[in-house]
Design a protein around this motif. Sequence first.
Motif, mmCIF file in Angstrom:
data_model
loop_
_atom_site.group_PDB
_atom_site.id
_atom_site.type_symbol
_atom_site.label_atom_id
_atom_site.label_comp_id
_atom_site.label_asym_id
_atom_site.label_seq_id
_atom_site.Cartn_x
_atom_site.Cartn_y
_atom_site.Cartn_z
ATOM 1 N N PHE A 78 -19.663 3.818 -30.630
ATOM 2 C CA PHE A 78 -19.591 3.343 -32.008
ATOM 3 C C PHE A 78 -18.204 3.526 -32.621
ATOM 4 C CE2 PHE A 78 -24.179 4.496 -31.569
ATOM 5 C CZ PHE A 78 -24.647 3.190 -31.584
ATOM 6 N N GLN A 79 -17.200 3.773 -31.789
ATOM 7 C CA GLN A 79 -15.838 3.922 -32.295
ATOM 8 C C GLN A 79 -15.182 2.555 -32.467
ATOM 9 O OE1 GLN A 79 -13.843 6.578 -29.579
ATOM 10 N NE2 GLN A 79 -14.801 8.399 -30.438
ATOM 11 N N ALA A 80 -14.403 2.419 -33.526
ATOM 12 C CA ALA A 80 -13.749 1.152 -33.835
ATOM 13 C C ALA A 80 -12.534 0.929 -32.938
ATOM 14 C CB ALA A 80 -13.308 1.137 -35.298
ATOM 15 N N TYR A 81 -12.340 -0.323 -32.555
ATOM 16 C CA TYR A 81 -11.175 -0.714 -31.763
ATOM 17 C C TYR A 81 -10.393 -1.794 -32.501
ATOM 18 C CZ TYR A 81 -12.629 1.745 -27.526
ATOM 19 O OH TYR A 81 -12.960 2.729 -26.611
ATOM 20 N N GLU A 82 -9.102 -1.730 -32.342
ATOM 21 C CA GLU A 82 -8.231 -2.805 -32.828
ATOM 22 C C GLU A 82 -7.831 -3.645 -31.617
ATOM 23 O OE1 GLU A 82 -3.573 -3.349 -34.144
ATOM 24 O OE2 GLU A 82 -4.534 -1.396 -34.414
ATOM 25 N N VAL A 83 -8.123 -4.931 -31.677
ATOM 26 C CA VAL A 83 -7.792 -5.840 -30.578
ATOM 27 C C VAL A 83 -6.735 -6.813 -31.079
ATOM 28 C CG1 VAL A 83 -8.666 -7.524 -28.924
ATOM 29 C CG2 VAL A 83 -10.137 -5.626 -29.670
ATOM 30 N N GLU A 84 -5.546 -6.693 -30.558
ATOM 31 C CA GLU A 84 -4.433 -7.553 -30.971
ATOM 32 C C GLU A 84 -4.279 -8.678 -29.956
ATOM 33 O OE1 GLU A 84 0.399 -7.111 -31.298
ATOM 34 O OE2 GLU A 84 -0.828 -5.414 -31.941
ATOM 35 N N LEU A 85 -4.256 -9.916 -30.439
ATOM 36 C CA LEU A 85 -4.206 -11.082 -29.565
ATOM 37 C C LEU A 85 -2.786 -11.639 -29.464
ATOM 38 C CD1 LEU A 85 -7.423 -12.904 -30.819
ATOM 39 C CD2 LEU A 85 -7.197 -11.087 -29.124
ATOM 40 N N LYS A 86 -2.525 -12.324 -28.371
ATOM 41 C CA LYS A 86 -1.194 -12.881 -28.140
ATOM 42 C C LYS A 86 -0.846 -13.996 -29.116
ATOM 43 C CE LYS A 86 -1.167 -11.808 -23.182
ATOM 44 N NZ LYS A 86 -1.152 -12.357 -21.804
ATOM 45 N N ASP A 87 -1.881 -14.645 -29.694
ATOM 46 C CA ASP A 87 -1.600 -15.739 -30.635
ATOM 47 C C ASP A 87 -1.344 -15.245 -32.052
ATOM 48 O OD1 ASP A 87 -4.089 -14.999 -31.515
ATOM 49 O OD2 ASP A 87 -5.107 -16.841 -30.919
ATOM 50 N N GLY A 88 -1.307 -13.894 -32.235
ATOM 51 C CA GLY A 88 -0.979 -13.322 -33.539
ATOM 52 C C GLY A 88 -2.156 -12.782 -34.311
ATOM 53 N N ASP A 89 -3.379 -13.144 -33.933
ATOM 54 C CA ASP A 89 -4.571 -12.644 -34.623
ATOM 55 C C ASP A 89 -4.872 -11.203 -34.208
ATOM 56 O OD1 ASP A 89 -4.953 -14.913 -36.025
ATOM 57 O OD2 ASP A 89 -6.671 -15.644 -34.893
ATOM 58 N N SER A 90 -5.626 -10.507 -35.052
ATOM 59 C CA SER A 90 -6.108 -9.160 -34.739
ATOM 60 C C SER A 90 -7.561 -9.052 -35.171
ATOM 61 C CB SER A 90 -5.276 -8.093 -35.457
ATOM 62 O OG SER A 90 -3.954 -8.062 -34.974
ATOM 63 N N LEU A 91 -8.333 -8.274 -34.423
ATOM 64 C CA LEU A 91 -9.742 -8.043 -34.737
ATOM 65 C C LEU A 91 -9.998 -6.549 -34.786
ATOM 66 C CD1 LEU A 91 -11.312 -10.549 -32.154
ATOM 67 C CD2 LEU A 91 -10.943 -10.970 -34.582
ATOM 68 N N ILE A 92 -10.920 -6.134 -35.669
ATOM 69 C CA ILE A 92 -11.353 -4.742 -35.727
ATOM 70 C C ILE A 92 -12.860 -4.726 -35.552
ATOM 71 C CG2 ILE A 92 -11.394 -2.609 -37.059
ATOM 72 C CD1 ILE A 92 -9.080 -3.684 -38.713
ATOM 73 N N GLY A 93 -13.347 -3.988 -34.569
ATOM 74 C CA GLY A 93 -14.783 -3.934 -34.342
ATOM 75 C C GLY A 93 -15.122 -3.055 -33.162
ATOM 76 N N LEU A 94 -16.355 -3.128 -32.727
ATOM 77 C CA LEU A 94 -16.804 -2.385 -31.551
ATOM 78 C C LEU A 94 -16.653 -3.257 -30.314
ATOM 79 C CD1 LEU A 94 -20.171 -0.812 -32.795
ATOM 80 C CD2 LEU A 94 -17.855 0.076 -33.048
ATOM 81 N N ILE A 95 -16.395 -2.635 -29.176
ATOM 82 C CA ILE A 95 -16.400 -3.361 -27.909
ATOM 83 C C ILE A 95 -17.846 -3.388 -27.438
ATOM 84 C CG2 ILE A 95 -15.504 -3.497 -25.565
ATOM 85 C CD1 ILE A 95 -13.404 -3.847 -27.749
ATOM 86 N N ALA A 96 -18.521 -4.505 -27.679
ATOM 87 C CA ALA A 96 -19.956 -4.594 -27.402
ATOM 88 C C ALA A 96 -20.250 -4.927 -25.954
ATOM 89 C CB ALA A 96 -20.589 -5.656 -28.301
ATOM 90 N N ASN A 97 -19.313 -5.609 -25.288
ATOM 91 C CA ASN A 97 -19.557 -6.006 -23.907
ATOM 92 C C ASN A 97 -18.227 -6.304 -23.236
ATOM 93 O OD1 ASN A 97 -21.105 -6.657 -21.637
ATOM 94 N ND2 ASN A 97 -21.186 -8.823 -22.180
ATOM 95 N N GLU A 98 -18.179 -6.102 -21.927
ATOM 96 C CA GLU A 98 -16.970 -6.396 -21.162
ATOM 97 C C GLU A 98 -17.343 -7.138 -19.896
ATOM 98 O OE1 GLU A 98 -13.669 -3.492 -20.942
ATOM 99 O OE2 GLU A 98 -15.146 -2.052 -21.655
ATOM 100 N N SER A 99 -16.492 -8.064 -19.505
ATOM 101 C CA SER A 99 -16.624 -8.745 -18.224
ATOM 102 C C SER A 99 -15.229 -8.792 -17.606
ATOM 103 C CB SER A 99 -17.177 -10.160 -18.416
ATOM 104 O OG SER A 99 -16.176 -11.016 -18.944
ATOM 105 N N PRO A 100 -15.114 -9.187 -16.350
ATOM 106 C CA PRO A 100 -13.774 -9.253 -15.748
ATOM 107 C C PRO A 100 -12.811 -10.162 -16.489
ATOM 108 C CG PRO A 100 -15.461 -9.349 -14.049
ATOM 109 C CD PRO A 100 -16.173 -9.453 -15.363
ATOM 110 N N SER A 101 -13.339 -11.165 -17.210
ATOM 111 C CA SER A 101 -12.453 -12.132 -17.852
ATOM 112 C C SER A 101 -12.418 -12.047 -19.373
ATOM 113 C CB SER A 101 -12.875 -13.555 -17.454
ATOM 114 O OG SER A 101 -14.203 -13.808 -17.877
ATOM 115 N N SER A 102 -13.339 -11.281 -19.985
ATOM 116 C CA SER A 102 -13.388 -11.272 -21.443
ATOM 117 C C SER A 102 -13.999 -9.985 -21.975
ATOM 118 C CB SER A 102 -14.224 -12.464 -21.950
ATOM 119 O OG SER A 102 -15.581 -12.308 -21.572
#
Length: 514
Positions: free
Chosen positions: A435-459
């Motif tokens: 339940f810890q918050a993550y900051e996800v910074e994208l290469k296109d300039g956007d940023s997201l703040i949320g939980l990492i709910a799921n992971e796959s090899p590509s996303s």
Amino acid sequence: AARLLYERQDKSAIPALVNLVKDGNRYGRLRALHALDGLGALREKHLVAAMGDEDWTVRAHAVQLSEKFLKKPSPQLWAKLTSLASDSSAEVRYQLAFTLGETKNPERVKLLEHIIARTPSDIWMQAAVFSSLKEGAGELFSIAAADPQFRDSGKDFIRQLVEMIGAKNNAEEVKSVISYLASGNDPALSFAAVRGLGKGLERAGTSLSAVDKEGKMATIMTSAQNIVSNEQADPKQRVQAIQLLGETSFDRVGEKLLSLLNLNEPQAVQLAALSTVAKFPNPQIATDLTNRWATLTPRVRAEALDVLLSRPQRALVLLDAVQKKVIGRAELTTAQIKFLNTSRDKNVHTEAQKVLAGLNVAKRQDVVNQFMPALSLKGDPMHGKKLYEERCSSCHRLGGEGNALGPDLVTVQAAGKEKMLGNILDPNREVAPQFQAYEVELKDGDSLIGLIANESPSSITVRQAFGKEQIVQRSNIARIRNQNQSLMPEGLEAGLKMQDVADLLEYVSTAKGN
């Protein structure tokens, strides 16, 4: 026994195993099939017989074991497999969907459509069918789109299928899809499918405008704009049309989308407009949002904050609005404040340090101590439910209501009211890793703040308040950083009286799960 037979490769057991396939109990019949396979003695006739077994488990395993025969199956074996596309057991059909990926028989695509048509919204069956579509996605689209009943119940599957076609970027398949969608036979399907096609093409490194050399998409876009403007249209269809407009440009649709942020529009329409306009990089979006702040509902404001935090230039507009008291500083969560204070953008970092200085400086234990008397008050669960819906349901589930961002509150009931009080007023005291918050910074300039709910090899899947989830391709991620904090905001007690806290605790501690 099966292991020993395999290890010893005892061929003398074959006749007894063949008899066991016919006359054993369900587990004996199943194990005998695999034992014969391990001894190299499994034949098509054994599988054809097993596919007619009264037990679905035996039938499903027979389907799986048939894969080694599918390069050149006998007419009997293929006929039996074909019949199982209508099997009464979902598990058998599920296995068959996977198994059909092992053959290039031209009939396999029709069988896959037949399988998914029975349960088009079943995500597991969807996954099985998609796994067998290394080839044939375009053909399956043609079959599915020609079936009126499937078009009605399987729109989400078709959208995903079209996205797969876009990602493969086979010129003939893409052209075929565009031609069908531009025909205007089913506007609702066209809106969702074109959006899926655009996403797929984006993954392939191209775009709708690049592949639509004949300009057929223009008709669909014009239709979408007309439906967006029609207040009498079905809100669900308007939402799909709004989402599709994200494939155009801000200059063309931005003003119209922003005009939908008013109280006369359904909330779903407002949220769709906000989410779509956020995709455009234009800097004036942030100013337009802050100018409209006073007219936005709490739910729309929560979404708007995510939009304003997504890019550095927008974050600066947000901080300016906070400084001018257009946006209350208390509307920012702890995770959002930390995101601004630690921004990699120098201008955002400097401005945040100035504007947000002194925010949330109160020691949370002092706040907890202040509200300890609430534990001795008799709470009103009905009023507590209203407070829960206003302040907690965006991130927690309880009594069948709310969203699963934080822990389901039924799981904390056994801890007692005192523990709950501490967790509510001091949410960062103890935060479980999931339940810890993550900051996800994208290469296109956007940023997201949320939980990492799921992971796959590509996303990865980023989950945010109100059940919102965004799938982000790893190839578009510049950086991921754990904030070591909860997404739950500090200061939840703002505006609450002692009795209010007692009422909220009473409801949370007594409500039943869904």
